[in-house]
Design an enzyme around this catalytic site. Sequence first.
Site, PDB file in Angstrom:
ATOM      1  N   LEU A 117      -5.843  -1.995  -0.343  1.00  0.00           N
ATOM      2  CA  LEU A 117      -5.513  -1.996   1.077  1.00  0.00           C
ATOM      3  C   LEU A 117      -6.048  -3.286   1.705  1.00  0.00           C
ATOM      4  O   LEU A 117      -7.192  -3.325   2.166  1.00  0.00           O
ATOM      5  CB  LEU A 117      -6.150  -0.755   1.730  1.00  0.00           C
TER       6      LEU A 117
ATOM      7  N   ILE B  40       0.145  -6.237   9.942  1.00  0.00           N
ATOM      8  CA  ILE B  40       0.336  -7.518   9.266  1.00  0.00           C
ATOM      9  C   ILE B  40      -0.705  -8.540   9.743  1.00  0.00           C
ATOM     10  O   ILE B  40      -0.931  -9.551   9.088  1.00  0.00           O
ATOM     11  CB  ILE B  40       1.772  -8.056   9.522  1.00  0.00           C
TER      12      ILE B  40
ATOM     13  N   PRO C 143      -3.947  -8.966   9.669  1.00  0.00           N
ATOM     14  CA  PRO C 143      -4.905  -9.571   8.722  1.00  0.00           C
ATOM     15  C   PRO C 143      -4.240 -10.557   7.750  1.00  0.00           C
ATOM     16  O   PRO C 143      -4.914 -11.412   7.188  1.00  0.00           O
ATOM     17  CB  PRO C 143      -5.477  -8.376   7.964  1.00  0.00           C
TER      18      PRO C 143
ATOM     19  N   GLU D 141      -4.146  -6.680   3.600  1.00  0.00           N
ATOM     20  CA  GLU D 141      -2.893  -7.377   3.886  1.00  0.00           C
ATOM     21  C   GLU D 141      -2.949  -8.857   3.531  1.00  0.00           C
ATOM     22  O   GLU D 141      -1.965  -9.434   3.078  1.00  0.00           O
ATOM     23  CB  GLU D 141      -2.495  -7.196   5.351  1.00  0.00           C
TER      24      GLU D 141
ATOM     25  N   GLN E 187       2.810  -1.763   5.831  1.00  0.00           N
ATOM     26  CA  GLN E 187       3.097  -0.404   6.282  1.00  0.00           C
ATOM     27  C   GLN E 187       3.643  -0.315   7.706  1.00  0.00           C
ATOM     28  O   GLN E 187       4.548   0.442   7.994  1.00  0.00           O
ATOM     29  CB  GLN E 187       1.845   0.436   6.147  1.00  0.00           C
ATOM     30  N   PHE E 188       3.066  -1.102   8.599  1.00  0.00           N
ATOM     31  CA  PHE E 188       3.581  -1.199   9.965  1.00  0.00           C
ATOM     32  C   PHE E 188       3.387  -2.641  10.413  1.00  0.00           C
ATOM     33  O   PHE E 188       2.434  -3.292   9.983  1.00  0.00           O
ATOM     34  CB  PHE E 188       2.846  -0.248  10.922  1.00  0.00           C
TER      35      PHE E 188
ATOM     36  N   GLU F 230       0.836  -1.193   0.000  1.00  0.00           N
ATOM     37  CA  GLU F 230       0.000   0.000   0.000  1.00  0.00           C
ATOM     38  C   GLU F 230       0.871   1.242   0.000  1.00  0.00           C
ATOM     39  O   GLU F 230       1.812   1.339   0.802  1.00  0.00           O
ATOM     40  CB  GLU F 230      -0.884   0.008   1.254  1.00  0.00           C
TER      41      GLU F 230
ATOM     42  N   HIS G  65       1.262   1.373  15.859  1.00  0.00           N
ATOM     43  CA  HIS G  65       2.302   1.709  14.883  1.00  0.00           C
ATOM     44  C   HIS G  65       3.693   1.406  15.434  1.00  0.00           C
ATOM     45  O   HIS G  65       4.689   1.711  14.794  1.00  0.00           O
ATOM     46  CB  HIS G  65       2.238   3.199  14.510  1.00  0.00           C
TER      47      HIS G  65
END
Lengths: 362, 327
Positions: free
Chosen positions: B59, B88, B90, B61, B83-84, B30, B130
């Site tokens: 979007l 992860i 999902p 995962e 992204q973070f 993403e 995050h």
Amino acid sequence: MKAYSNEVEPEIFRVLTPDGEIIETIDGKIDKSLMLKMYEGMLLLRTFDRKSINLQRQGRIGTYAPFEGQEASQVGSALALSAGDWMFPTYRDHGAAIIHGQELYRVFLYWMAHFDGSICPEGKRILPPSVPIATQMVHAVGTAWASKIRGEKNVSIAYFGDGATSEGDFHEALNFAGVYKTPTIFFCQNNGYAISVPFEKQSASKTISQRAAAYDIHGVRVDGNDIFAVWLTVKQAVERALKGEGPTLIEAITFRYGAHTTADNPNIYRDQDEVSTFWRENRDPITRLRKYLIKEGHWNEEQEELALKQFNELIDAHLQKAEGYPKSDPLEMFNHVYAEESWHLKEQKQELNQILRKGGKK
Amino acid sequence: MGKNLTMLQAITEAMDQMLGHDDRVMIMGEDIGVNGGVFRSTEGLYEKYGKDRVVDTPLAESGIIGSAIGLALNGMLPIVEIQFLAFIYPGFEQLVSHAARMRYRTRGQFGVPLLIRTPYGAGIRGPELHSESVETFFAHTPGLKVVAPSNPYDAKGLLISALEDPDPVIFLEPTKLYRAFKEEVPDEMYRIPIGQAKVVQEGSDLTIYAWGAMLREALNAAKKIEAEKGWKCEVVDLRTLYPLDRDTIVQSIKKTGRALIVHEAHKTAGLGAEIISIINDEALIYLKAPIKRVTGFDVPVPPFTIEDHYLPTVDRVKQGIVETLSF
């Protein structure tokens, strides 16, 4: 009980009626030899399936997931593929896998919980049965995507049931396939139940195929017990995919007569006899093709007997091969965790090896 | 020849070179295309290699990781950016049920050479979820490899090795270190083997085991303690978290006899426990003191207003060193 009504639901694509009548033109598309291949494929699988249940009862294989009643969906879809196409079956789709080239003895090995039961023949792309629900659908998007990137003329087909359409991966797979227009075929066998939960409780949408619209991909609802309709639908999906027209979601309406698995008792959640008798008597995929073939003079009682005898022998030969197959060595559990074995696995393997030697075994 | 690069720049360079070197490589995730990644780790690559090789995905995962598994099965070498780390989840099922097991289930017939990059760890003043450091989830999964670099040089060399690895690798990038400092990074495509820790500072009194962002805390604490007390700490950067480099871990403890483990992950079932077990198994008689852990607490990573109190600090590390050495 709408799902079991005798009426032909208008939106379903059907070619061969339960009485063995052809109601759509199939000229030039399905010839006699293909019809016989379809019929024999279904007969072989039904024989295999029944045999497997018996073997489970005898303790010769482990828990087994039967598919009797769904033969047209599995055989019809698999016969529409080319040898190099990618197949992502679930634990109920070993029928499709067999038709696509998986060897019978490997399928027995899988249900015997042998490591080698998930290996497919060289050059084939049949993945091990997916046990988690719907997860394999995204893999079929990925392999198809790679085929598209490299310009290879192959499709990927993912099998799943109606329950899988509630999972997030169903939606993610359809969405990705739509965005990247991957040559993926999503083949749902809607047999009405996700173990015990009926489709009405599974989803508020009336059909599964209608969901294709949400992802702007092609969707078809087909009589899953009509092998001509299934074959034509999948064939068309393959052609669309190879022309670059993207994925297809196929909803094949079918029914499994037996339990979810041999560990399941369907009498708890559905009127087993009434429902399965209805389907067996009115919509059976094998009976209806047999009626048609006999009417056309393509098949007769002697052929049926001979075929059954041959299939029984073939299945027995494969069973023998599976039962005579070298047992898994316990040390094999350490193999193929990684391409290269790292120190901790080497040592744990040694540890088990020493235990086994002390036990007087290997 | 080399350049002074941040870790982020070293990572971008590694991917740039891999994309140029091998047609099978593609990056997906993403915001990694036009936007160049939320941290800019893929900056410029979209322009250079195009939308089909640097792919802005939906979007999702599970969809990203799952389709990357399919791509890897069918001959591609996907680099997935999540992204973070906490995003992860999902896609966790795809990792543990499929990526990690495909080779095993098919008896080596199908492998998944998949690389998953993800920023991780606290200290960047991020919103909730995050800043997680949950490497244990992956280090508990047979079939996955887990790598966590602590500097630009290692980041490049390890990333190239991770991408060339035939098995799935989770590449944890300490977000806090992305732009924290620069160091010389060679221009060529060099490789640092996965599975090898590194002694980054020699010492004789105590070994500090750390990785990722905590390595700097370890080094700073070691420097201060040496200045204050004259104790010389050896500092080991694990670099690969699964499988661990037992030999380097054990060699060092045999030399120093005392150990402190520093990680920002929660204490319970964190990798520190695993390192202590390895030392118990291999070097118990060399121990002069119980092994101590300085870690994040067993609480969700708190809001950034107080996250500094969650993270091991130089002072906490120093305190740990003092307690171990004065046992």
